[in-house]
Design a protein around this motif. Structure first.
Motif, mmCIF file in Angstrom:
data_model
loop_
_atom_site.group_PDB
_atom_site.id
_atom_site.type_symbol
_atom_site.label_atom_id
_atom_site.label_comp_id
_atom_site.label_asym_id
_atom_site.label_seq_id
_atom_site.Cartn_x
_atom_site.Cartn_y
_atom_site.Cartn_z
ATOM 1 N N LEU A 6 0.834 -1.208 0.000
ATOM 2 C CA LEU A 6 0.000 0.000 0.000
ATOM 3 C C LEU A 6 0.864 1.251 0.000
ATOM 4 O O LEU A 6 0.349 2.363 0.072
ATOM 5 C CB LEU A 6 -0.909 0.040 1.237
ATOM 6 N N SER A 7 2.179 1.096 -0.043
ATOM 7 C CA SER A 7 3.081 2.229 0.109
ATOM 8 C C SER A 7 2.866 3.256 -0.996
ATOM 9 O O SER A 7 2.501 2.931 -2.114
ATOM 10 C CB SER A 7 4.535 1.775 0.154
ATOM 11 N N GLU A 163 -10.669 -1.656 9.795
ATOM 12 C CA GLU A 163 -10.497 -0.987 8.511
ATOM 13 C C GLU A 163 -9.974 -2.010 7.522
ATOM 14 O O GLU A 163 -9.059 -2.769 7.837
ATOM 15 C CB GLU A 163 -9.485 0.155 8.633
ATOM 16 N N ARG A 164 -10.549 -2.007 6.339
ATOM 17 C CA ARG A 164 -10.135 -2.927 5.287
ATOM 18 C C ARG A 164 -9.684 -2.097 4.090
ATOM 19 O O ARG A 164 -10.499 -1.503 3.401
ATOM 20 C CB ARG A 164 -11.279 -3.858 4.914
ATOM 21 N N PHE A 165 -8.364 -2.044 3.891
ATOM 22 C CA PHE A 165 -7.780 -1.335 2.751
ATOM 23 C C PHE A 165 -7.656 -2.341 1.611
ATOM 24 O O PHE A 165 -6.990 -3.370 1.769
ATOM 25 C CB PHE A 165 -6.391 -0.806 3.106
ATOM 26 N N HIS A 166 -8.286 -2.048 0.492
ATOM 27 C CA HIS A 166 -8.222 -2.961 -0.650
ATOM 28 C C HIS A 166 -7.628 -2.232 -1.853
ATOM 29 O O HIS A 166 -8.151 -1.205 -2.286
ATOM 30 C CB HIS A 166 -9.609 -3.504 -1.001
ATOM 31 N N ARG A 167 -6.537 -2.769 -2.341
ATOM 32 C CA ARG A 167 -5.881 -2.180 -3.519
ATOM 33 C C ARG A 167 -6.309 -2.988 -4.744
ATOM 34 O O ARG A 167 -5.855 -4.107 -4.962
ATOM 35 C CB ARG A 167 -4.366 -2.202 -3.351
ATOM 36 N N ASP A 172 -5.611 2.481 -7.496
ATOM 37 C CA ASP A 172 -6.876 2.545 -6.759
ATOM 38 C C ASP A 172 -6.800 1.824 -5.426
ATOM 39 O O ASP A 172 -6.458 0.636 -5.367
ATOM 40 C CB ASP A 172 -8.010 1.944 -7.599
ATOM 41 N N LEU A 173 -7.155 2.560 -4.378
ATOM 42 C CA LEU A 173 -7.183 2.029 -3.016
ATOM 43 C C LEU A 173 -8.528 2.396 -2.404
ATOM 44 O O LEU A 173 -8.924 3.566 -2.417
ATOM 45 C CB LEU A 173 -6.045 2.639 -2.183
#
Length: 193
Positions: A6-7, A163-167, A172-173
């Protein structure tokens, strides 16, 4: 999208980039204590800056988790180390620390014992990769004076925020936020998507 990464710097809805705002917040089902606390809160949108008791508007207190992840998101930078992920939020120059070394969330926040931890605006967070493109962050130990939402929904120190971060692609995140706080709510509810 790069795997397990996610960087970088991400543009949020308030950045002028055209990134979409989250869907409207869900109206949660409150316990009697939750309703009592909610009824005391006077949100800025309803009471104006002079009549609100929103700690962010009145005293410039930080939003805290989960509100800082849905309000005033201009830019977000994600930096990682082998044992931690850092979220650097442009609004109010806030940074968050998410431990990724396998530890569990603390269970001793807010008590009076010698080994208890103090509540914090951003709480205590641990994260893990659910799959190659979804990073899941669990947070607890939130300072109870902050609100969960801009409309005045409260949270206790024992609330659990996920929290659910989806790339989904290189550029797009997305972020989905759910809160579970049995002291104040009858079931978990969605805060932002």
């Amino acid at each position: 999208a790069p795997k397990r990464d996610l960087s970088g710097t991400w543009a949020g809805p308030s950045s002028g980039s055209g990134a979409p705002r989250s869907k409207s917040e869900e109206k949660p089902s409150l316990t009697p204590l939750g309703q009592q606390l909610y009824d005391r809160n006077k949100p800025n949108g309803k009471y104006s800056p002079g009549g609100t008791n929103d700690p962010h508007s009145r005293y410039c207190d930080p939003f805290g988790v989960p509100q800082n992840m849905v309000e005033e998101i201009r830019g977000l930078t994600v930096a990682t180390t082998p044992t931690r992920t850092f979220l650097l939020l442009q609004y109010m120059d806030v940074w968050r620390e998410i431990w990724t070394d396998g530890r569990t969330l603390p269970t001793n926040v807010g008590g009076r014992g010698k080994d208890t931890l103090d509540p914090k605006y951003n709480g205590y967070s641990v994260g893990h990769w659910e799959d190659d493109y979804t990073f899941v962050v669990d947070t607890t130990g939130l300072a109870p004076q902050a609100w969960a939402t801009k409309s005045g929904y409260p949270h206790s120190v024992d609330a659990r925020v996920q929290e659910r971060f989806h790339r989904s692609s290189k550029h797009d995140l997305s972020l989905t936020i759910t809160m579970d706080d049995p002291k104040l709510y009858t079931k978990p509810f969605s805060i932002g998507e």
